[in-house]
Each structure stands twice: as C-alpha cells, then as structure tokens.
Design a protein around this motif. Sequence first.
Motif, PDB file in Angstrom:
ATOM      1  N   THR A  78     156.618  72.995 -11.470  1.00 20.12           N
ATOM      2  CA  THR A  78     155.210  73.221 -11.780  1.00 20.12           C
ATOM      3  C   THR A  78     154.689  72.275 -12.857  1.00 20.12           C
ATOM      4  N   TRP A  79     155.593  71.765 -13.711  1.00 22.51           N
ATOM      5  CA  TRP A  79     155.198  70.853 -14.794  1.00 22.51           C
ATOM      6  C   TRP A  79     155.077  69.412 -14.317  1.00 22.51           C
ATOM      7  N   LEU A  80     155.321  69.153 -13.027  1.00 18.60           N
ATOM      8  CA  LEU A  80     155.450  67.779 -12.519  1.00 18.60           C
ATOM      9  C   LEU A  80     154.538  67.484 -11.331  1.00 18.60           C
ATOM     10  N   LEU A  81     153.618  68.376 -11.013  1.00 17.58           N
ATOM     11  CA  LEU A  81     152.862  68.261  -9.763  1.00 17.58           C
ATOM     12  C   LEU A  81     151.701  67.286  -9.832  1.00 17.58           C
ATOM     13  N   ASN A  82     151.193  67.030 -11.023  1.00 12.91           N
ATOM     14  CA  ASN A  82     150.089  66.095 -11.183  1.00 12.91           C
ATOM     15  C   ASN A  82     150.612  64.688 -11.443  1.00 12.91           C
ATOM     16  N   PRO A  83     149.754  63.669 -11.406  1.00 12.39           N
ATOM     17  CA  PRO A  83     150.165  62.320 -11.817  1.00 12.39           C
ATOM     18  C   PRO A  83     150.688  62.338 -13.250  1.00 12.39           C
ATOM     19  N   PRO A  84     151.490  61.331 -13.629  1.00  7.15           N
ATOM     20  CA  PRO A  84     152.127  61.341 -14.955  1.00  7.15           C
ATOM     21  C   PRO A  84     151.171  61.548 -16.123  1.00  7.15           C
ATOM     22  N   TYR A 137     140.818  86.321   0.740  1.00  8.29           N
ATOM     23  CA  TYR A 137     140.516  85.080   1.469  1.00  8.29           C
ATOM     24  C   TYR A 137     140.838  83.848   0.626  1.00  8.29           C
ATOM     25  N   ASP A 138     140.706  83.928  -0.685  1.00  9.76           N
ATOM     26  CA  ASP A 138     141.130  82.851  -1.573  1.00  9.76           C
ATOM     27  C   ASP A 138     142.267  83.412  -2.426  1.00  9.76           C
ATOM     28  N   LEU A 139     143.476  83.246  -1.908  1.00 11.48           N
ATOM     29  CA  LEU A 139     144.624  83.921  -2.498  1.00 11.48           C
ATOM     30  C   LEU A 139     144.850  83.504  -3.941  1.00 11.48           C
ATOM     31  N   MET A 140     144.755  82.207  -4.224  1.00 13.45           N
ATOM     32  CA  MET A 140     145.038  81.738  -5.579  1.00 13.45           C
ATOM     33  C   MET A 140     144.015  82.296  -6.575  1.00 13.45           C
ATOM     34  N   ALA A 141     142.729  82.229  -6.223  1.00 10.18           N
ATOM     35  CA  ALA A 141     141.696  82.729  -7.132  1.00 10.18           C
ATOM     36  C   ALA A 141     141.816  84.242  -7.297  1.00 10.18           C
ATOM     37  N   SER A 142     142.178  84.941  -6.228  1.00 13.59           N
ATOM     38  CA  SER A 142     142.321  86.400  -6.303  1.00 13.59           C
ATOM     39  C   SER A 142     143.462  86.797  -7.218  1.00 13.59           C
ATOM     40  N   LEU A 143     144.445  85.926  -7.366  1.00 12.06           N
ATOM     41  CA  LEU A 143     145.612  86.234  -8.180  1.00 12.06           C
ATOM     42  C   LEU A 143     145.473  85.751  -9.612  1.00 12.06           C
ATOM     43  N   THR A 144     144.934  84.519  -9.801  1.00  9.49           N
ATOM     44  CA  THR A 144     144.969  83.890 -11.118  1.00  9.49           C
ATOM     45  C   THR A 144     143.626  83.828 -11.816  1.00  9.49           C
ATOM     46  N   CYS A 174     139.658  73.431 -12.761  1.00 11.56           N
ATOM     47  CA  CYS A 174     139.915  71.997 -12.916  1.00 11.56           C
ATOM     48  C   CYS A 174     141.143  71.509 -12.163  1.00 11.56           C
ATOM     49  N   LEU A 175     141.391  72.093 -10.989  1.00  8.19           N
ATOM     50  CA  LEU A 175     142.557  71.702 -10.195  1.00  8.19           C
ATOM     51  C   LEU A 175     142.165  70.695  -9.127  1.00  8.19           C
ATOM     52  N   ASN A 176     143.005  69.703  -8.952  1.00  7.85           N
ATOM     53  CA  ASN A 176     142.848  68.737  -7.878  1.00  7.85           C
ATOM     54  C   ASN A 176     143.328  69.371  -6.574  1.00  7.85           C
ATOM     55  N   ASP A 177     142.596  69.170  -5.486  1.00  9.64           N
ATOM     56  CA  ASP A 177     142.970  69.797  -4.212  1.00  9.64           C
ATOM     57  C   ASP A 177     144.384  69.419  -3.789  1.00  9.64           C
ATOM     58  N   SER A 178     144.772  68.173  -4.008  1.00  7.09           N
ATOM     59  CA  SER A 178     146.118  67.752  -3.599  1.00  7.09           C
ATOM     60  C   SER A 178     147.183  68.444  -4.438  1.00  7.09           C
ATOM     61  N   THR A 179     146.869  68.729  -5.703  1.00  6.50           N
ATOM     62  CA  THR A 179     147.805  69.450  -6.562  1.00  6.50           C
ATOM     63  C   THR A 179     147.948  70.892  -6.094  1.00  6.50           C
ATOM     64  N   GLU A 220     136.363  77.829 -19.980  1.00  6.78           N
ATOM     65  CA  GLU A 220     136.249  77.553 -18.546  1.00  6.78           C
ATOM     66  C   GLU A 220     137.590  77.626 -17.815  1.00  6.78           C
ATOM     67  N   TYR A 221     138.699  77.746 -18.539  1.00  9.62           N
ATOM     68  CA  TYR A 221     140.018  77.713 -17.913  1.00  9.62           C
ATOM     69  C   TYR A 221     140.437  79.076 -17.374  1.00  9.62           C
ATOM     70  N   ALA A 222     141.184  79.049 -16.253  1.00  9.00           N
ATOM     71  CA  ALA A 222     141.876  80.225 -15.754  1.00  9.00           C
ATOM     72  C   ALA A 222     143.384  79.984 -15.859  1.00  9.00           C
ATOM     73  N   HIS A 223     144.178  80.750 -15.135  1.00  6.38           N
ATOM     74  CA  HIS A 223     145.613  80.819 -15.397  1.00  6.38           C
ATOM     75  C   HIS A 223     146.350  79.503 -15.150  1.00  6.38           C
ATOM     76  N   LEU A 224     146.020  78.811 -14.079  1.00 10.64           N
ATOM     77  CA  LEU A 224     146.779  77.617 -13.708  1.00 10.64           C
ATOM     78  C   LEU A 224     146.218  76.331 -14.293  1.00 10.64           C
ATOM     79  N   ASP A 225     145.009  76.377 -14.823  1.00 10.50           N
ATOM     80  CA  ASP A 225     144.428  75.163 -15.404  1.00 10.50           C
ATOM     81  C   ASP A 225     145.279  74.609 -16.545  1.00 10.50           C
ATOM     82  N   PHE A 226     145.971  75.505 -17.268  1.00  6.14           N
ATOM     83  CA  PHE A 226     146.759  75.063 -18.417  1.00  6.14           C
ATOM     84  C   PHE A 226     147.970  74.229 -18.004  1.00  6.14           C
ATOM     85  N   VAL A 227     148.409  74.376 -16.767  1.00  4.96           N
ATOM     86  CA  VAL A 227     149.574  73.626 -16.286  1.00  4.96           C
ATOM     87  C   VAL A 227     149.171  72.499 -15.349  1.00  4.96           C
TER      88      VAL A 227
END
Length: 391
Positions: A84-90, A245-252, A257-262, A363-370
């Motif tokens: 999870t710490w490695l999914l975005n560009p360096p 219908y939006d599983l990630m948003a319903s959970l976190t 600020c997430l990139n779709d590819s991430t 503006e951040y939610a749970h996964l934005d920090f990672v």
Amino acid sequence: MERAKVMTRSATESHLEGGGGGGGDGVCTAVVSPQGYECREYEVKTQDGYILTMHRIPQGRGGGSAGKRQPVLLQHGVLSDGTTWLLNPPQQSLAFVLADKGFDVWITHGRGTRWSRRHESLNTSDTAYWAWSWDELASYDLPATVGFVFQQTGQKLHYVGHSMGSLTALSAFSEGKLVDKIKSAALLSPVAYLTSMTTPIGRAAATAFAGEMLGALGVAEFDPKGAVGTMFLELVCAIPGVKCYDLMASLTGPNCCLNDSTVDMFLKYELQPTSVRTLVHFSQTFRRGVITKYDYGSSTANMAAYGQSSPPEYHMSNIPHHLPLMLCYGGGDMLSDVKDVQLLLNDLSNHDADKLVAQLVNEYAHLDFVMGVNAEQVVYDGLIAFFDKHS
C-alpha cells in the motif's frame, strides 16, 4: 529468535501476483527495483510462530552510504499489506519519498496477508492459524518487526502506522512496549475509538454482528476477494440504508485525491485477508465505546485468557508522555472519525506539549493519507520535519 534472509533477484524473476507461501520477492522485483531503488527482503519470526516478510529500501535512487541512515518502519492497516505504501509514483509514495529523503525504509506485511502466510507449525487452512485479533499484532508482530529493525540497524526507529497500524502501536505503547526502541511515531488516519465511525458498511456489519455470524459458521479467515468476503458483503449490502455501489467510498469515506490508476492498483493488489476475529474485535470496540482486548464471549473464556471475567482495557493515557507522537486525520474519514480522534487526543491531554502534534486535513478521507496524489505536500513534508526534529 528472529531469523533473517536477504534476497536479491533480478526484476524479471517474479511478479507481484503471489501465493500463499512466503515468496515476497515479488514486491522487490515488480514494484521497487523497476523504479531504480535497491530492495532487500527479510523474514522475521514472531514469538507465537508466525513468519513475517519485511522489505527494506535502504537508500534513495541517488545511492550513497546506507550505514548511518535513520531507520523508519511503515505499518499498514487492515485488509491491506505493505504494498500500500508503493502504489503511487515514487514522488507520491511515502516509502520512496522517505528513501529519497535519506531514510532507511522498512516495510512490514502483517500475518495472514499475501507475503506473510507462513507459520512454524500451522497452515493457513488450519483454523488455529487464524486464532488472533489485532491484540496479537500489538503483542507479537510489532515487537518482532520493530525489534528486528532495531537489531539490524543498531538504532532507534521512527514509526509510521496507518489505520489499524496506528491502533496496534498505540495499544503496545499503552502497555509500555516498544517505547525503548522508538524515537517517534506518526499515525495516519489513527484508529482507536470507533464509536462515531460513519462508514455505512462498517456500522452495518458491526451492528448486525456479521463477524460473529461468520465465526459461528466456523469461518476463521476473512478473504475479501474470496467466497466468504463476497457472502459478507452481500449480507451487509442487503441491510436497508446501506448503499454499496461505490464500495471504497462506502467503507473509507469520500477520498478526495486518489488517482484512478492507483485505485485500480489498490483494488487489484491490496484487499488482503485478515482473521474474522479481527473484524469481531473492531465490532466490539465500536459497540462498547472503549478500547479493550478481545472479548472471548464468556466470563469463563475471558478468565482463562486474562485472569478476569471481562477483557482488560487499553488505557491510552498510559502512553509515556515523552514519546513524540504525530496524529494526522481527515475531515472526510468515515473510519477514523474526527470525534473519535478527539477522544484519543483527550486521552493524550497530559502528553508533553512539545511531543504531540495533531494535524486535521479537512478534505482528506481514510486512504488519502497513503495514496493521495498531493500527500507529500499536505502530509509527508510535515511528517519528515517531525522526524527530523526528534532524531
């Protein structure tokens, strides 16, 4: 005793898709090495026999001496692993950012996840393999991994925990564990109290005793991508008022600020197994409003485990006041709600004033920090300054 194994492979020998064994070299060869970073793999055995994989990025792409670099350990949250710490560009991934800023980066993979599915005597098909909650992560996994990094580097380390990775650290700190080996801890989306959790899926599952129902059916492993995970979601999503219908948003929560590819990478690699008991333990915390050890469900069983009829409480106010702590939390986070973080901060009200930093990112939610594309500017620069201050 912990034992280590250092592996070096070419980037073509393996792939990130991996099995239930332990071959964690896929993280190095598929994710880290292609970005131009050195990567090493280690094995650490916990006191209760689980064999965990750790990955190390000892230096940035610029190279240089790795001898005296400050070690930092990254601990992921529930239903994910260290990838999870490695999914975005360096320039956007915390592990790479820290390496390029001169840190010696260590990444853990918790028991039961893709790269840490071995035990000295149990198989993952054994119910006994999954007989743990986040109590054991605090009592066994963290002491093993933190102790191993301390032993390997000869230095106290900085700690970064996300979500459950903050809860396990706080729980350990409250019992006086790890403190002699930690310089400071940065806790992203810190989970402790869960009473005000607003995630529809989480609240529905906890209220409906969904985890207990799985346990009653003899299910010990919760694999979100397997048949049990599908059944669990169907059960929860059928509850009136829960929209999946939006599983990630319903959970976190609504991550800004997430990139779709991430997100695609996360959904492909990062929904990792955990124990049903861990889900039940979270549900207990939500329903009771206090942070305690796992409740075995009867006074007899609790007496056998703890010497008392009810599970002991983790007193966060017992965390040593001199331990530098940084808490970063989001205004849109449905798992680590602002009101619950405030309860934790209330517990820390007697902490040394110069050793406690709290940052609210509205503006951040749970996964934005990672995985947030702007997390380096919003969070990581301040996190690194906090580490530098307490090095």
